[in-house]
Scaffold this motif. Structure first.
Motif, mmCIF file in Angstrom:
data_model
loop_
_atom_site.group_PDB
_atom_site.id
_atom_site.type_symbol
_atom_site.label_atom_id
_atom_site.label_comp_id
_atom_site.label_asym_id
_atom_site.label_seq_id
_atom_site.Cartn_x
_atom_site.Cartn_y
_atom_site.Cartn_z
ATOM 1 N N PRO A 1 0.829 -1.217 0.000
ATOM 2 C CA PRO A 1 0.000 0.000 0.000
ATOM 3 C C PRO A 1 0.857 1.257 0.000
ATOM 4 O O PRO A 1 1.984 1.256 0.500
ATOM 5 C CB PRO A 1 -0.824 -0.116 1.282
ATOM 6 C CG PRO A 1 -0.044 -1.035 2.168
ATOM 7 C CD PRO A 1 0.673 -1.978 1.250
ATOM 8 N N GLN A 2 0.277 2.334 -0.561
ATOM 9 C CA GLN A 2 1.031 3.577 -0.719
ATOM 10 C C GLN A 2 0.197 4.772 -0.271
ATOM 11 O O GLN A 2 -1.003 4.843 -0.543
ATOM 12 C CB GLN A 2 1.427 3.757 -2.193
ATOM 13 C CG GLN A 2 2.275 2.609 -2.709
ATOM 14 C CD GLN A 2 2.307 2.541 -4.227
ATOM 15 O OE1 GLN A 2 2.995 3.323 -4.868
ATOM 16 N NE2 GLN A 2 1.571 1.615 -4.808
ATOM 17 N N LEU A 3 0.863 5.707 0.404
ATOM 18 C CA LEU A 3 0.257 6.959 0.828
ATOM 19 C C LEU A 3 1.125 8.114 0.352
ATOM 20 O O LEU A 3 2.296 7.918 0.000
ATOM 21 C CB LEU A 3 0.124 7.028 2.352
ATOM 22 C CG LEU A 3 -0.817 6.049 3.047
ATOM 23 C CD1 LEU A 3 -0.727 6.238 4.562
ATOM 24 C CD2 LEU A 3 -2.247 6.248 2.576
ATOM 25 N N VAL A 4 0.560 9.312 0.371
ATOM 26 C CA VAL A 4 1.323 10.525 0.084
ATOM 27 C C VAL A 4 1.263 11.426 1.298
ATOM 28 O O VAL A 4 0.179 11.722 1.811
ATOM 29 C CB VAL A 4 0.766 11.270 -1.146
ATOM 30 C CG1 VAL A 4 1.526 12.577 -1.360
ATOM 31 C CG2 VAL A 4 0.860 10.397 -2.387
ATOM 32 N N LEU A 5 2.434 11.849 1.761
ATOM 33 C CA LEU A 5 2.549 12.776 2.882
ATOM 34 C C LEU A 5 2.901 14.144 2.306
ATOM 35 O O LEU A 5 3.967 14.313 1.716
ATOM 36 C CB LEU A 5 3.641 12.299 3.833
ATOM 37 C CG LEU A 5 3.707 12.938 5.217
ATOM 38 C CD1 LEU A 5 2.536 12.474 6.072
ATOM 39 C CD2 LEU A 5 5.016 12.562 5.900
ATOM 40 N N MET A 6 1.996 15.110 2.421
ATOM 41 C CA MET A 6 2.247 16.441 1.886
ATOM 42 C C MET A 6 2.735 17.345 3.020
ATOM 43 O O MET A 6 1.987 17.680 3.933
ATOM 44 C CB MET A 6 0.989 17.021 1.239
ATOM 45 C CG MET A 6 1.286 18.178 0.297
ATOM 46 S SD MET A 6 -0.143 18.686 -0.697
ATOM 47 C CE MET A 6 -1.016 19.677 0.517
ATOM 48 N N THR A 7 4.007 17.737 2.940
ATOM 49 C CA THR A 7 4.650 18.500 4.011
ATOM 50 C C THR A 7 4.643 20.004 3.713
ATOM 51 O O THR A 7 4.255 20.441 2.645
ATOM 52 C CB THR A 7 6.098 18.038 4.187
ATOM 53 O OG1 THR A 7 6.817 18.294 2.960
ATOM 54 C CG2 THR A 7 6.178 16.553 4.512
ATOM 55 N N LYS A 8 5.083 20.774 4.694
ATOM 56 C CA LYS A 8 5.290 22.227 4.578
ATOM 57 C C LYS A 8 4.019 22.975 4.197
ATOM 58 O O LYS A 8 4.042 23.959 3.469
ATOM 59 C CB LYS A 8 6.414 22.529 3.574
ATOM 60 C CG LYS A 8 7.724 21.823 3.911
ATOM 61 C CD LYS A 8 8.845 22.202 2.974
ATOM 62 C CE LYS A 8 10.108 21.410 3.285
ATOM 63 N NZ LYS A 8 11.245 21.768 2.411
#
Length: 460
Positions: free
Chosen positions: A371-378
């Motif tokens: 499984p894959q997620l996206v972590l959107m930082t800043k």
């Protein structure tokens, strides 16, 4: 994130570099002051002279057809000054009329005063489209780190505009984007109280993999250089320690600061007796050949073959005879969730090459059923409304738009995109930041649980 070859040059030469590693020179006070000129718009960095070169041609390569932009120049006298236009640069050489354009200036010694703002006194002229040329001020003059000044079209006192200091220490260009304001209601519901933080910590502490041979979920962080992978680990570690921790190496170097494969174990704390996950940090993604994390090394990491502290060699994947190569990995050694870390400020600056590289990595991951997620930082840097109050994160039209763009570009569902703010300049932890960070961890554990459930179903 725009990259080709990297080479040593003098400051006035044309240099092509990794856009993802280019960071703003504006401090938080300067950014707030600048944004006040545009009704708190978002600023996306396009050009940085100390990196791309003090060169008018490169300026046009980076800034043409970008819509409204602002030039931000810095000098040793502490002045931040520049010029805003609402129209496109196009290198036509023509004289352009723009009734929304202006010059501006402020400095660190006059923090409480409003910025100086000067408009053109000639209704038939605003700027000349052959570099950052405003007649009264010409930035990157003769492709050098200097400004030419000749007050006339724009009337100002040189002392007030730039302290009579025409030598630049930096010159940047930002795209100016309307943040879109706030939605009437949050589109994701988040409780921001201390009880919610305790509940998240309890959920994390009580989570156990459904496969008895695995005690901790292994989560791999992957992303462009400077996106905040190592900072995310430091931030999660800080939540559990109860104070801001900086164990992993972070910074703004031109290439990846993470040169080893690292497996970070987080010590229990903050009332938590067990931490059921480990965070694995990899080398940053880069566009060029033989640079950044190699896709073969990436696949080898997913399969559990690469051990902690393996030194990456971008030009050559790991040798099976390496002492850091695990020839017989078990399920506990494999990656159970891949998290792509994306800088919210750079979403619109993704090149086709970087998107293609993500696609290759995504296919490898899909082939292994991970499984894959996206972590959107800043997110606080990307949206001033979120910087003012982190609780605005799911009401910000701009953050919502960036999350949707990431979802489309990487081919993941919007539900798999999770925004966070890492600890970077703070000295103490903050409950709202902690809640976003812990919520991200819960989503990662749920994704990993899906991986173990698929294994269980396959065995039946």
């Amino acid at each position: 994130m725009l990259r080709s070859e990297r080479k040593q040059t003098n400051p006035t030469s044309c240099t092509k570099v990794i856009m993802s590693t280019v960071t703003s020179s504006l401090n938080s006070w300067q950014r707030k002051k600048l944004c006040s000129l545009f009704n708190h718009a978002n600023l996306s960095l396009l050009f940085k002279a100390s990196v791309h070169g003090y060169n008018a041609n490169v300026f046009h390569q980076k800034c043409n057809t970008q819509g409204p932009t602002v030039i931000v120049a810095y000098n040793k006298s502490g002045y931040v000054f520049g010029a805003y236009i609402s129209k496109n640069y196009a290198k036509t050489g023509q004289q352009i009329v723009d009734d929304k354009a202006f010059l501006f200036s402020f400095n660190d010694k006059e923090m409480k005063e409003d910025p100086l703002r000067v408009v053109s006194g000639n209704p038939q002229y605003t700027f000349t489209d052959n570099g950052p040329n405003f007649d009264s001020l010409v930035f990157l003059y003769n492709s050098t780190a200097t400004v030419f000044s000749n007050p006339g079209t724009y009337q100002f006192e040189p002392q007030k505009m730039f302290g009579n200091d025409l030598q630049l220490t930096e010159c940047e260009v930002y795209r100016v984007e309307d943040c879109g304001g706030l939605m009437e209601k949050p589109w994701r519901n988040v409780q921001w109280n201390s009880e919610r933080k305790k509940a998240l910590l309890s959920t994390i502490s009580g989570w156990k993999p459904s496969v008895s041979s695995v005690k901790q979920a292994r989560i791999l962080l992957v992303g462009p250089v400077g996106a905040g992978k190592s900072s995310f680990y430091n931030s999660i570690n800080s939540v559990f320690k109860g104070y801001v921790s900086m164990q992993a190496n972070t910074g703004t170097a031109g290439t990846s600061l993470t040169t080893q494969f690292r497996t970070y174990y987080i010590k229990p704390g903050s009332g938590v007796s067990h931490v059921p996950f480990t965070l694995c940090d990899s080398m940053g993604l880069e566009e060029g050949l033989n640079t950044g994390l190699d896709v073969d090394d990436f696949a080898t990491i997913l399969k559990g073959h690469i051990q902690d502290r393996y030194q990456f060699n971008p030009s050559m994947p790991i040798n099976p005879e390496s002492p850091h190569f695990n020839k017989s990995p078990g399920l506990k050694d494999k990656i159970h969730c891949v998290v792509y870390v994306i800088d919210a400020c750079k979403v619109k600056l993704f090149s086709d090459k970087m998107i293609d590289k993500f696609a290759v990595f995504r296919r490898k991951t899909n082939q292994l059923g991970i499984p894959q997620l996206v972590l959107m930082t800043k997110v606080d840097e990307a949206c001033p409304l979120v910087a003012e109050d982190l609780k605005n994160i799911y009401q910000s039209h701009y953050i919502n738009k960036m999350m949707q763009e990431v979802s489309t570009q990487l081919g993941v569902s919007l539900s798999a995109v999770v925004p966070v703010k890492n600890y970077c300049h703070e000295l103490e932890i903050d409950s709202q930041t902690d809640i976003l960070l812990l919520n991200a961890v819960v989503q990662m554990l749920r994704a990993a649980e899906g991986f173990f459930d698929d294994l269980y179903n396959a065995e039946e």
